[in-house]
Structure formats: structure tokens, C-alpha cells
Design an enzyme around this catalytic site. Sequence first.
Site, PDB file in Angstrom:
ATOM      1  N   ASP A   1       0.828  -1.291  -0.108  1.00  0.00           N
ATOM      2  CA  ASP A   1       0.054  -0.011  -0.005  1.00  0.00           C
ATOM      3  C   ASP A   1       0.815   1.131   0.226  1.00  0.00           C
ATOM      4  OD1 ASP A   1      -2.476   1.336  -0.122  1.00  0.00           O
ATOM      5  OD2 ASP A   1      -2.582   1.400   2.000  1.00  0.00           O
TER       6      ASP A   1
ATOM      7  N   TYR B   1       1.170   5.805  -0.433  1.00  0.00           N
ATOM      8  CA  TYR B   1       0.961   7.037  -0.011  1.00  0.00           C
ATOM      9  C   TYR B   1       0.907   8.064  -0.792  1.00  0.00           C
ATOM     10  CZ  TYR B   1       0.957   9.700   4.483  1.00  0.00           C
ATOM     11  OH  TYR B   1       0.637  10.463   5.876  1.00  0.00           O
TER      12      TYR B   1
ATOM     13  N   HIS C   1      -3.404  14.123   1.353  1.00  0.00           N
ATOM     14  CA  HIS C   1      -3.630  13.158   2.211  1.00  0.00           C
ATOM     15  C   HIS C   1      -2.280  13.283   3.263  1.00  0.00           C
ATOM     16  CE1 HIS C   1      -4.781   9.912   4.542  1.00  0.00           C
ATOM     17  NE2 HIS C   1      -3.635   9.096   4.327  1.00  0.00           N
TER      18      HIS C   1
ATOM     19  N   ARG D   1       2.667  16.811  13.022  1.00  0.00           N
ATOM     20  CA  ARG D   1       3.812  17.871  12.951  1.00  0.00           C
ATOM     21  C   ARG D   1       3.378  19.130  12.078  1.00  0.00           C
ATOM     22  NH1 ARG D   1       5.060  13.052  10.895  1.00  0.00           N
ATOM     23  NH2 ARG D   1       4.713  13.898   8.689  1.00  0.00           N
TER      24      ARG D   1
ATOM     25  N   GLU E   1     -10.292   4.514   4.171  1.00  0.00           N
ATOM     26  CA  GLU E   1      -9.525   4.959   3.316  1.00  0.00           C
ATOM     27  C   GLU E   1      -9.868   4.575   1.873  1.00  0.00           C
ATOM     28  OE1 GLU E   1      -5.367   4.606   3.799  1.00  0.00           O
ATOM     29  OE2 GLU E   1      -5.475   5.408   6.111  1.00  0.00           O
TER      30      GLU E   1
ATOM     31  N   GLU F   1      -9.390   4.299  -1.748  1.00  0.00           N
ATOM     32  CA  GLU F   1      -8.064   3.968  -2.525  1.00  0.00           C
ATOM     33  C   GLU F   1      -8.486   3.563  -3.878  1.00  0.00           C
ATOM     34  OE1 GLU F   1      -4.732   2.577  -0.809  1.00  0.00           O
ATOM     35  OE2 GLU F   1      -5.353   2.930   1.123  1.00  0.00           O
TER      36      GLU F   1
ATOM     37  N   ASP G   1      -8.857   0.710   2.503  1.00  0.00           N
ATOM     38  CA  ASP G   1      -7.879   0.403   3.448  1.00  0.00           C
ATOM     39  C   ASP G   1      -8.482   0.618   4.849  1.00  0.00           C
ATOM     40  OD1 ASP G   1      -5.576  -0.436   4.434  1.00  0.00           O
ATOM     41  OD2 ASP G   1      -4.542   1.708   4.334  1.00  0.00           O
TER      42      ASP G   1
ATOM     43  N   ARG H   1      -7.231   4.130  13.714  1.00  0.00           N
ATOM     44  CA  ARG H   1      -6.270   4.968  13.966  1.00  0.00           C
ATOM     45  C   ARG H   1      -5.695   5.167  15.315  1.00  0.00           C
ATOM     46  NH1 ARG H   1      -5.301   6.282   8.751  1.00  0.00           N
ATOM     47  NH2 ARG H   1      -7.202   7.058   7.446  1.00  0.00           N
TER      48      ARG H   1
ATOM     49  N   GLN I   1      -3.103   2.598  15.201  1.00  0.00           N
ATOM     50  CA  GLN I   1      -2.092   3.049  14.325  1.00  0.00           C
ATOM     51  C   GLN I   1      -1.002   4.112  15.122  1.00  0.00           C
ATOM     52  OE1 GLN I   1      -3.467   4.650  11.008  1.00  0.00           O
ATOM     53  NE2 GLN I   1      -1.575   4.663   9.766  1.00  0.00           N
TER      54      GLN I   1
ATOM     55  N   TYR J   1       2.828   2.796  15.235  1.00  0.00           N
ATOM     56  CA  TYR J   1       3.468   3.044  13.843  1.00  0.00           C
ATOM     57  C   TYR J   1       4.990   3.447  13.816  1.00  0.00           C
ATOM     58  CZ  TYR J   1       3.559   8.164  13.907  1.00  0.00           C
ATOM     59  OH  TYR J   1       3.666   9.579  14.050  1.00  0.00           O
TER      60      TYR J   1
ATOM     61  N   LYS K   1      -3.637  -1.951  10.314  1.00  0.00           N
ATOM     62  CA  LYS K   1      -4.521  -2.020   8.898  1.00  0.00           C
ATOM     63  C   LYS K   1      -4.645  -3.457   8.538  1.00  0.00           C
ATOM     64  CE  LYS K   1      -3.211   2.297   7.576  1.00  0.00           C
ATOM     65  NZ  LYS K   1      -4.034   3.132   6.779  1.00  0.00           N
TER      66      LYS K   1
ATOM     67  N   THR L   1      -9.028  -5.539   4.349  1.00  0.00           N
ATOM     68  CA  THR L   1      -8.973  -4.503   3.461  1.00  0.00           C
ATOM     69  C   THR L   1     -10.126  -5.091   2.306  1.00  0.00           C
ATOM     70  OG1 THR L   1      -6.428  -4.359   3.509  1.00  0.00           O
ATOM     71  CG2 THR L   1      -7.397  -3.562   1.485  1.00  0.00           C
TER      72      THR L   1
ATOM     73  N   THR M   1      -4.472   6.714   0.164  1.00  0.00           N
ATOM     74  CA  THR M   1      -5.930   7.416   0.421  1.00  0.00           C
ATOM     75  C   THR M   1      -6.179   8.748  -0.897  1.00  0.00           C
ATOM     76  OG1 THR M   1      -6.058   6.963   2.744  1.00  0.00           O
ATOM     77  CG2 THR M   1      -7.257   8.769   1.838  1.00  0.00           C
TER      78      THR M   1
ATOM     79  N   GLU N   1      -9.132  12.717   8.303  1.00  0.00           N
ATOM     80  CA  GLU N   1      -9.034  13.927   7.616  1.00  0.00           C
ATOM     81  C   GLU N   1     -10.472  14.895   7.381  1.00  0.00           C
ATOM     82  OE1 GLU N   1      -6.694  13.573   3.563  1.00  0.00           O
ATOM     83  OE2 GLU N   1      -7.348  11.802   4.006  1.00  0.00           O
TER      84      GLU N   1
END
Length: 441
Positions: free
Chosen positions: A141, A143, A148, A157, A213, A215, A247, A251, A254, A258, A267, A271, A374, A388
Site C-alpha cells: 500500500d 501513500y 492526504h 507535525r 480510506e 483508494e 484500506d 487510527r 495506528q 506506527y 491495517k 482490506t 488514500t 481528514e
Amino acid sequence: MAINETHRADLTSWVESAQTPGSDFPIQNLPFGIFKRAGRAETARVGAAIGDHIVDISACVDEGLITGAAAVPAERCRAPTLNDLMELGGDAASSLRRVLSDLLRVGSLAYRNDPGISRRVLVPMYEAEMRLPAHIGDYSDFYASIDHARNVGSMLRPDNPLLPNYRYVPVGYHGRASSIVPSGTHVRRPTGQIREDPDEPPTFVPTKRLDYEMELGIFIGPGNAQGSAIPILNADRHVFGVCLLNDWSARDVQAWEYQPLGPFLAKSFATTISPWVITLEALEPYRAPAYVRPDGDPAPLPHLLWESDQRRGGFDITLEVYVRTTAMRQRRQDPALVSRGHFTTMYWTVAQLVAHHASNGCNLRAGDLLGSGTVSGPEKESRGSLIERTWRGREPLRLPTGEMRTFLEDGDEVIMHGYCERSGFARIGFGECSGMIIPAL
């Protein structure tokens, strides 16, 4: 691939439902999938979608309707997966698709001589059980949406949402092929380690932040030998087609797991993919330029840069997400549209994803699945995930029933659709990718 006779907007089919306005499966599409008749002791096999019916390709062979160059790929359609057809490559699939187009169009000699073939080679979709399109040996998968990545990064961040590698390398992770399920399969809420209080140890509980997600799934056709790369100018030859992909993501799990190695149990529980694989040939009229990088962004490194891919490596695909709650089902209300995005916003092209995946000599194989990541755009309404859409739960989403959602609740059904539209060509669609959340054990 090039635009050809099968793409003509004026083509019509003797299968009347293929002419229904808004049908996902007009004669210009003809995607491949795996089906069997429900309740019958028969082997699953390859079919092609036309209107609200499935063309049984094996039955077409038995009727003597497929000959010539298409006979070899047609024989491979007796298998219970698409892998044997996928490994033959795009030219073989194209020859079969052209024969099916000739057979199904108004004016078909075979149908004119024997209209009874419709009863012998067509199966109504309501009578069919759809299976996974392929035996998926490996799943990776990506990104590939910068919107996204920027959205999620800014939550973590705010001063530096994109990591330094993003504009140079298509970031991805190795997913779990064993838990890929076909559309319509219920998804059980996963349990995992969650740390809500930084001063306390984690707990092992059902996720409270279950997300989807939106995709695109990319199925590999012919593979490459281990130790050899796939040059970007050949990458499309290694893609059989695409489907919709959800997907599912926990959260809160995750967020705890992660670092430092990325997604894992958040994840791998499920799927969901749609059952019909749209070939690259069917998508040819909807090619688009690659994402135009803003001034200041670096150009892709040479192994990921090809002028033709920059000019036409994108696909103009609209992707929609709907949610239907338990209350909506009880009131017989339609699902609510919560997102509409466009694949043209992706920072990396499909060819770049394939070329990058094999650039270190990794061997891809027929039936392998790549997720695009995503699909999100710059507007709030085009964000392809709830994290999001609700900005990590701080901006709850109001549904038509008055219900509020930050993340998915038990009983919620997520339904995804995709389609391509362009002046001068027929509208084609992807069918449905759906799954309903059931409670944790």
C-alpha cells in the site's frame, strides 16, 4: 494501449441494461471478475460485466463464439482466479475484450443468427456470487496523495507536515494479503493496543477510531524476475487493471504502534476491494497528465521520470464515499455522500508506483495488488478518510439523519463508487466496494 473500436461512444449492446443511463458497465467497459451462480455446486470462473449481467466466458468458448487470438486467453477464463489471464499481459486481454465487444454489440452476427445465445452465455448479476478477482500473493500500500500526506502530517507535525523523502520517493508499506476481502463482506471491529493517556500503560481494547480510506487498487499482470527492475517506460505493460479499495484503519491502534516501523495491526485486520477489474485498455480514453508539481518541488529521479508518463500517466477517475448507518437502513434512507475525490490529484502515477516497487529488484507477480494510498484533494469535501474529513475527530460530520460521526460506529456501512466521464466517450464505472462494521468479539 491506444483508443480503438471498443471505445466508440456510439456502440450499443443487445443487452438492454447496458444502455441504462448511469450504468457502470456499458459495452465500452467490459471489466473482468470471478463469479459463480449462487446456490449451485459449480466452479467459480471468469466473467465480464455487461449492464446488469455477467458474460460467462467459458460458456462462450463452449458455444464456439471465441476463436482466433482470443481463444488462448478465453481458455484461461475457466480458472477460479484471474491470475492465469493476468500473466498473459495486456495484448491477450485486449484480444479477448475485442471479441466480447463484437459479440455483445448491436448488429453482432452471432446474436443475429441465434438470439438464444443470450440465455446460454449471460448470468444475471442477482444470481451470482462474486469472489476475489485473483489469488493475491502480495499486497503493498502506497501513500501517493500529497494532500492526504499533508493533512495527516499536519495533525502530527503542524510545522513540518511532509517528511523530507515524500517528494522524492513513493512511500509505501507491505500489507497483509490474507485479510483482503471482496465487497459485501462484513468487517469486525478490531481489538488492539491503545494508549490514550501518555502517563499510563496501553490497554488492549476494541478500537474507538475506526476509519476507511478511499483508494484505487492496482492489479499486476506479467511480473518481473527477482533481481531485475521494471523501467518506467515499461511499467504499464505490467499492470492488468484497477479496482476500488478500502484500506480500513484503526487510527488509535495506528498512533501507538506506527513508530518506528509503520502500519501493522492497525491495517491488517481487513482490506475490502470491489469485484470487477477495469482493464487499462478500458481506461485509455480517460488518461490525464500527471500531477503538476509546484515550483520548488524536485523533479522525480531519473528512474521515475518519463516524459510520456508525465504527459498522460494520470487517470481522470472520480471516487465517492457514502455512509449508511443503522438508522438510515431502518428508515430506508439512501446512504449519505461524505467524500468525492479525483485520482488526478495524486502526486505519483501508477507507472511510478510500479517502477519504484521493482526498482530494487523486488519481483512482482501476476495477481499482486498495490494500493494507491488514500485519494484526497485540497477541499474538505474531497478528503478520502474520516480522520481528514473530521480533522482527527475535532470537526464531527453531520449526516442527513442528524447523527454525528467522528469515526465509524458498529452498524455503519461504507460504500465506495468510482467512475470515468469525458466528452466524446461513454461513462464507465467500477461497481461497488462496500463493507459493514460489526461489533468486536
